[in-house]
Motif scaffolding. Structure first.
Motif, PDB file in Angstrom:
ATOM      1  N   VAL A 117       0.843  -1.206   0.062  1.00  0.00           N
ATOM      2  CA  VAL A 117       0.064   0.107  -0.079  1.00  0.00           C
ATOM      3  C   VAL A 117       0.820   1.222   0.040  1.00  0.00           C
ATOM      4  CG1 VAL A 117      -1.964   1.334   1.328  1.00  0.00           C
ATOM      5  CG2 VAL A 117      -1.855  -1.044   1.194  1.00  0.00           C
ATOM      6  N   TYR A 118       2.082   1.207   0.477  1.00  0.00           N
ATOM      7  CA  TYR A 118       2.896   2.361   0.776  1.00  0.00           C
ATOM      8  C   TYR A 118       4.269   2.208   0.459  1.00  0.00           C
ATOM      9  CZ  TYR A 118       4.767   0.322   4.936  1.00  0.00           C
ATOM     10  OH  TYR A 118       5.646  -0.481   5.598  1.00  0.00           O
ATOM     11  N   ASN A 119       5.101   3.047   0.123  1.00  0.00           N
ATOM     12  CA  ASN A 119       6.531   2.760  -0.109  1.00  0.00           C
ATOM     13  C   ASN A 119       7.800   2.920   1.000  1.00  0.00           C
ATOM     14  OD1 ASN A 119       5.755   2.553  -2.808  1.00  0.00           O
ATOM     15  ND2 ASN A 119       5.543   4.674  -3.161  1.00  0.00           N
ATOM     16  N   ARG A 120       7.417   3.782   2.102  1.00  0.00           N
ATOM     17  CA  ARG A 120       8.458   4.056   2.858  1.00  0.00           C
ATOM     18  C   ARG A 120       8.128   3.893   4.158  1.00  0.00           C
ATOM     19  NH1 ARG A 120      11.156   9.760   5.074  1.00  0.00           N
ATOM     20  NH2 ARG A 120       8.952   9.912   5.777  1.00  0.00           N
ATOM     21  N   GLY A 121       6.958   4.745   5.014  1.00  0.00           N
ATOM     22  CA  GLY A 121       6.976   4.461   6.476  1.00  0.00           C
ATOM     23  C   GLY A 121       5.380   4.415   6.673  1.00  0.00           C
ATOM     24  N   VAL A 122       5.198   3.873   8.026  1.00  0.00           N
ATOM     25  CA  VAL A 122       3.789   4.028   8.564  1.00  0.00           C
ATOM     26  C   VAL A 122       3.752   5.239   9.848  1.00  0.00           C
ATOM     27  CG1 VAL A 122       2.351   2.766   9.989  1.00  0.00           C
ATOM     28  CG2 VAL A 122       3.428   1.667   7.909  1.00  0.00           C
ATOM     29  N   ILE A 123       3.027   6.000   9.627  1.00  0.00           N
ATOM     30  CA  ILE A 123       3.112   7.224  10.587  1.00  0.00           C
ATOM     31  C   ILE A 123       1.951   7.083  11.405  1.00  0.00           C
ATOM     32  CG2 ILE A 123       2.885   9.645  11.039  1.00  0.00           C
ATOM     33  CD1 ILE A 123       3.770  10.035   8.225  1.00  0.00           C
ATOM     34  N   VAL A 124       2.034   6.647  12.773  1.00  0.00           N
ATOM     35  CA  VAL A 124       0.776   6.323  13.686  1.00  0.00           C
ATOM     36  C   VAL A 124       0.744   7.891  14.587  1.00  0.00           C
ATOM     37  CG1 VAL A 124      -0.317   5.105  15.375  1.00  0.00           C
ATOM     38  CG2 VAL A 124       1.187   3.931  13.400  1.00  0.00           C
ATOM     39  N   CYS A 125      -0.391   8.093  14.788  1.00  0.00           N
ATOM     40  CA  CYS A 125      -0.479   9.408  15.335  1.00  0.00           C
ATOM     41  C   CYS A 125      -1.767   9.456  16.247  1.00  0.00           C
ATOM     42  CB  CYS A 125      -0.402  10.650  14.501  1.00  0.00           C
ATOM     43  SG  CYS A 125      -1.543  10.763  13.089  1.00  0.00           S
ATOM     44  N   CYS A 126      -1.821  10.544  17.072  1.00  0.00           N
ATOM     45  CA  CYS A 126      -3.371  10.939  17.699  1.00  0.00           C
ATOM     46  C   CYS A 126      -3.068  12.504  18.180  1.00  0.00           C
ATOM     47  CB  CYS A 126      -3.566   9.906  18.949  1.00  0.00           C
ATOM     48  SG  CYS A 126      -2.691  10.255  20.474  1.00  0.00           S
ATOM     49  N   GLU A 127      -4.051  12.936  18.450  1.00  0.00           N
ATOM     50  CA  GLU A 127      -4.370  14.388  19.005  1.00  0.00           C
ATOM     51  C   GLU A 127      -3.956  14.410  20.371  1.00  0.00           C
ATOM     52  OE1 GLU A 127      -8.148  16.274  19.900  1.00  0.00           O
ATOM     53  OE2 GLU A 127      -8.547  15.117  18.131  1.00  0.00           O
ATOM     54  N   ILE A 128      -3.342  15.490  20.896  1.00  0.00           N
ATOM     55  CA  ILE A 128      -3.379  15.558  22.323  1.00  0.00           C
ATOM     56  C   ILE A 128      -4.528  15.876  23.094  1.00  0.00           C
ATOM     57  CG2 ILE A 128      -1.798  16.614  24.299  1.00  0.00           C
ATOM     58  CD1 ILE A 128       0.495  16.748  22.381  1.00  0.00           C
ATOM     59  N   SER A 129      -5.000  14.952  23.722  1.00  0.00           N
ATOM     60  CA  SER A 129      -6.602  15.084  24.009  1.00  0.00           C
ATOM     61  C   SER A 129      -6.448  15.769  25.476  1.00  0.00           C
ATOM     62  CB  SER A 129      -7.156  13.914  24.117  1.00  0.00           C
ATOM     63  OG  SER A 129      -6.475  13.013  25.255  1.00  0.00           O
ATOM     64  N   GLU A 130      -7.529  16.092  26.006  1.00  0.00           N
ATOM     65  CA  GLU A 130      -7.635  16.665  27.250  1.00  0.00           C
ATOM     66  C   GLU A 130      -7.149  15.700  28.231  1.00  0.00           C
ATOM     67  OE1 GLU A 130      -8.427  19.891  28.346  1.00  0.00           O
ATOM     68  OE2 GLU A 130      -8.233  20.222  25.982  1.00  0.00           O
ATOM     69  N   ASP A 131      -7.422  14.619  28.214  1.00  0.00           N
ATOM     70  CA  ASP A 131      -6.809  13.566  29.190  1.00  0.00           C
ATOM     71  C   ASP A 131      -5.324  13.342  29.169  1.00  0.00           C
ATOM     72  OD1 ASP A 131      -8.995  12.210  29.962  1.00  0.00           O
ATOM     73  OD2 ASP A 131      -9.286  11.291  28.006  1.00  0.00           O
ATOM     74  N   TYR A 132      -4.673  13.583  28.088  1.00  0.00           N
ATOM     75  CA  TYR A 132      -3.186  13.751  27.964  1.00  0.00           C
ATOM     76  C   TYR A 132      -2.585  15.172  28.679  1.00  0.00           C
ATOM     77  CZ  TYR A 132      -1.973  10.034  24.897  1.00  0.00           C
ATOM     78  OH  TYR A 132      -1.544   8.582  24.530  1.00  0.00           O
ATOM     79  N   ARG A 133      -3.488  16.228  28.288  1.00  0.00           N
ATOM     80  CA  ARG A 133      -3.197  17.451  29.057  1.00  0.00           C
ATOM     81  C   ARG A 133      -3.272  17.552  30.458  1.00  0.00           C
ATOM     82  NH1 ARG A 133      -2.398  20.818  24.787  1.00  0.00           N
ATOM     83  NH2 ARG A 133      -3.742  20.294  22.682  1.00  0.00           N
ATOM     84  N   SER A 134      -4.084  16.894  31.051  1.00  0.00           N
ATOM     85  CA  SER A 134      -4.391  16.552  32.155  1.00  0.00           C
ATOM     86  C   SER A 134      -3.028  16.015  33.052  1.00  0.00           C
ATOM     87  CB  SER A 134      -5.663  15.786  32.775  1.00  0.00           C
ATOM     88  OG  SER A 134      -5.342  14.375  32.333  1.00  0.00           O
ATOM     89  N   MET A 135      -2.421  15.355  32.123  1.00  0.00           N
ATOM     90  CA  MET A 135      -1.107  14.662  32.847  1.00  0.00           C
ATOM     91  C   MET A 135       0.079  15.609  32.562  1.00  0.00           C
ATOM     92  SD  MET A 135      -1.870  10.767  31.259  1.00  0.00           S
ATOM     93  CE  MET A 135      -0.188  10.292  31.891  1.00  0.00           C
TER      94      MET A 135
END
Length: 617
Positions: A518-536
């Motif tokens: 499906v792709y040629n180079r790499g796999v980027i896995v990501c997520c937004e920094i949610s309020e749960d993360y910000r509380s930490m």
């Protein structure tokens, strides 16, 4: 030749039948010395010492200088073509090796016309390229010899190899006592996204987390390859023009010999990327990936122009008049270098953000040694297929020759993200890749700092695992797409999904990623920094991880080029032009992104020098 601090002269007894250059009486200073007024001076060498070799330093002698700059090598016309000049230079250099100098000499430098290059190459000098020193209307070439390795009596230069550095790119600042995110998030409280004022350039690394960022090797190629050396000799004696000379002395990255050499060096460093840089000259070779003739017609900026930061692509059909010799030889605030990138398994990649960042810091440190101020610095890297990457130091702090860390601004072409339609073959293929690589039949180790108590990853139970079904995997997915060059997959996960990806490499199954078409180079896995993360205590806009087993990188610590995809994606999602990304590898790193006009993205990061030396391969 008067009032010259260093003078070596050859004298003759005026015997015209004995002037072959091998006569001991003519070359032995014990018999004939120019200072005792015996005999006739038939040749001389003049030189001064300096710490930096440039036009200004050539007019001043500094007896403590580590560089010996040769100004003149002169032989009386009656004694030319007889070996006198070579013997005089060998005697001059050998004599210097026998003198106990109060201040050591590290290298001998000079500038030469094309017609004399062969003479100096035979003596052991290396041609570094066209000189930046203006001396009349002719083109001059910078020649250099490492004095410390000059073999006494043998008159040959021992191979010290090319200078090299290892630099941590996108390094993170140390966490303060108030805590913060895990895995290299660092302290972002003082980081105002999109500004350049928050990290000063300094000779201290105490404020940076050791072992953070992405280490890249940088190799500076500073002389012609073996293949080109014989051509160099031919060109020097045949009177070929300056353009032909540039093509000969410039490193050719397309020859089999040089490709194999770069691959072996990259394997030796065994870092995610090794960057090879060498002084830019307009090449004639062709690189075949996109059948684009690599023939740059873009001239460096003039001195009056500010350091530009655009990225452009040169094509074979371009006919800009700025490619004229008069334009390209003008003074410029930007230093132009060619650059190529190789991974440990020998794969060449077109672009690499963290290795470009590392190469920029090397160039800026070298420019500082030449006395250039930070505000006047800019680097232009000519990458594969005619792409130009431009960088400059940030506006905070000054750049000196002993800077151990510096903040650098780069401009890259941004990439659009093409979504995969939910339920399509490509979408389901990526879901299966996710399941098999990260979740299927594997005990996922919860991250040391959980995101939220109501997620599967919130537990510290190392036996926690996810149900290995496509449906359950799909619940962890927010978006699946690919960049517009089909290089990198972009997969946005929920906080639960992102936190459930194993920290340990041996808990990840890389085979599905390698086998995917499906792709040629790499796999980027990501997520937004949610309020749960910000509380930490986490700050910033998004976090990511990058996996590239197809190109020999299981997990890349920090991937600048991936942010050419991540920045536009999250910029559109959040309707923001300025973002801060955290790459949550074991080392961790910080990448600042600014969306620019005309499909550009500004990448900002901090580099930390960790070592330098020479490579002998």
């Amino acid at each position: 030749g008067t009032n010259v601090p260093n003078r070596n002269a050859v004298t003759s007894n005026n015997d015209e039948n004995n002037n072959t250059g091998s006569d001991d009486r003519a070359l032995n200073p014990a018999i004939h010395n120019s200072l005792n007024a015996i005999g006739e001076i038939i040749g001389y060498v003049t030189a001064t010492r300096c710490h930096v070799f440039n036009e200004k330093s050539m007019s001043v002698h500094d007896p403590t200088g580590t560089i010996l700059a040769i100004h003149s090598v002169v032989i009386h016309e009656k004694y030319r073509e007889k070996g006198c000049g070579s013997e005089m230079m060998k005697n001059f250099i050998t004599t210097l090796t026998k003198i106990e100098l109060k201040y050591r000499i590290e290298k001998i430098v000079l500038i030469s016309k094309i017609s004399n290059v062969k003479f100096y190459v035979k003596l052991g000098f290396h041609v570094l390229g066209e000189s930046s020193i203006n001396h009349g209307s002719e083109t001059w070439y910078h020649c250099e010899m490492n004095f410390e390795n000059y073999t006494k009596g043998g008159h040959t230069l021992m191979n010290r190899g090319y200078p090299c550095w290892i630099v941590d790119s996108f390094a993170t600042r140390k966490q303060n006592n108030s805590g913060g995110g895990n895995n290299g998030s660092g302290n972002l409280e003082e980081m105002s996204a999109g500004t350049e004022q928050n990290v000063s350039n300094s000779s201290s690394t105490s404020s940076y987390k050791r072992g953070s960022g992405n280490p890249a090797a940088v190799v500076m190629i500073s002389r012609p390859s073996k293949t080109n050396l014989s051509s160099l000799m031919t060109a020097a004696t045949s009177g070929d023009n300056d353009q032909d000379m540039n093509n000969i002395i410039s490193f050719d990255p397309t020859t089999e010999e040089n490709i194999l050499w770069m691959q072996s060096v990259a394997k030796e460093f065994n870092l995610s990327e090794t960057a090879f840089i060498w002084k830019y000259s307009e090449p004639t070779y062709t690189e075949n990936k996109t059948s684009t003739t690599f023939s740059s017609t873009s001239a460096p900026e003039t001195k009056s122009s500010p350091p530009a930061l655009s990225t452009t692509t040169n094509t074979a059909t371009s006919s800009s008049s700025s490619s004229s010799k008069s334009s390209s030889s003008s003074k410029s605030s930007a230093t132009h270098y060619n650059i190529r990138f190789y991974t440990p398994n020998g794969t060449e990649v077109d672009l690499c953000g963290h290795a470009t960042l590392a190469a920029s810091s090397v160039i800026f440190q070298e420019r500082a040694k030449e006395g250039v101020k930070g505000e006047d610095m800019a680097a232009v890297f000519h990458a594969k297929n005619g792409v130009q990457l431009k960088a400059r130091p940030s506006s905070s702090g000054s750049i000196t020759s002993n800077n151990l860390h510096m903040k650098i601004v780069m401009d890259f072409p941004s990439k659009k993200v093409i979504p995969f339609e939910e339920g399509s073959g490509q979408y389901n293929s990526v879901l299966n890749l996710l399941k098999e690589s990260f979740f299927e039949d594997k005990s996922t180790r919860a991250r040391s700092a959980s995101v939220a108590s109501n997620t599967a990853a919130a537990s510290n139970n190392t036996d926690c695992c996810l149900t290995p079904t496509i449906e359950d995997t799909d619940k962890l997915v927010e978006f699946i797409g690919i960049d517009d060059t089909n290089d990198d997959l972009l997969i946005e996960l929920t906080a639960e999904g992102f936190s459930s990806i194993p920290d340990r490499i041996d808990a990840i199954n890389f085979a599905p990623m390698v086998n995917s078409n499906v792709y040629n180079r790499g796999v980027i896995v990501c997520c937004e920094i949610s309020e749960d993360y910000r509380s930490m205590g986490e700050t910033g806009d998004f976090m990511s991880r990058f996996f590239g087993p197809k190109v020999g990188i299981e997990e890349d610590p920090v991937t600048g080029s991936a942010h050419c995809v991540l920045g536009p994606y999250f910029g559109n999602k959040f309707e923001k032009n300025v973002l801060v990304g955290q790459q949550k590898s074991q080392r961790g790193g910080i990448v600042e992104c600014q969306m620019k006009e005309e499909g550009m993205i500004r990448i900002i990061g901090t580099t930390v020098f960790t070592m330098n030396g020479n490579i002998f391969i």
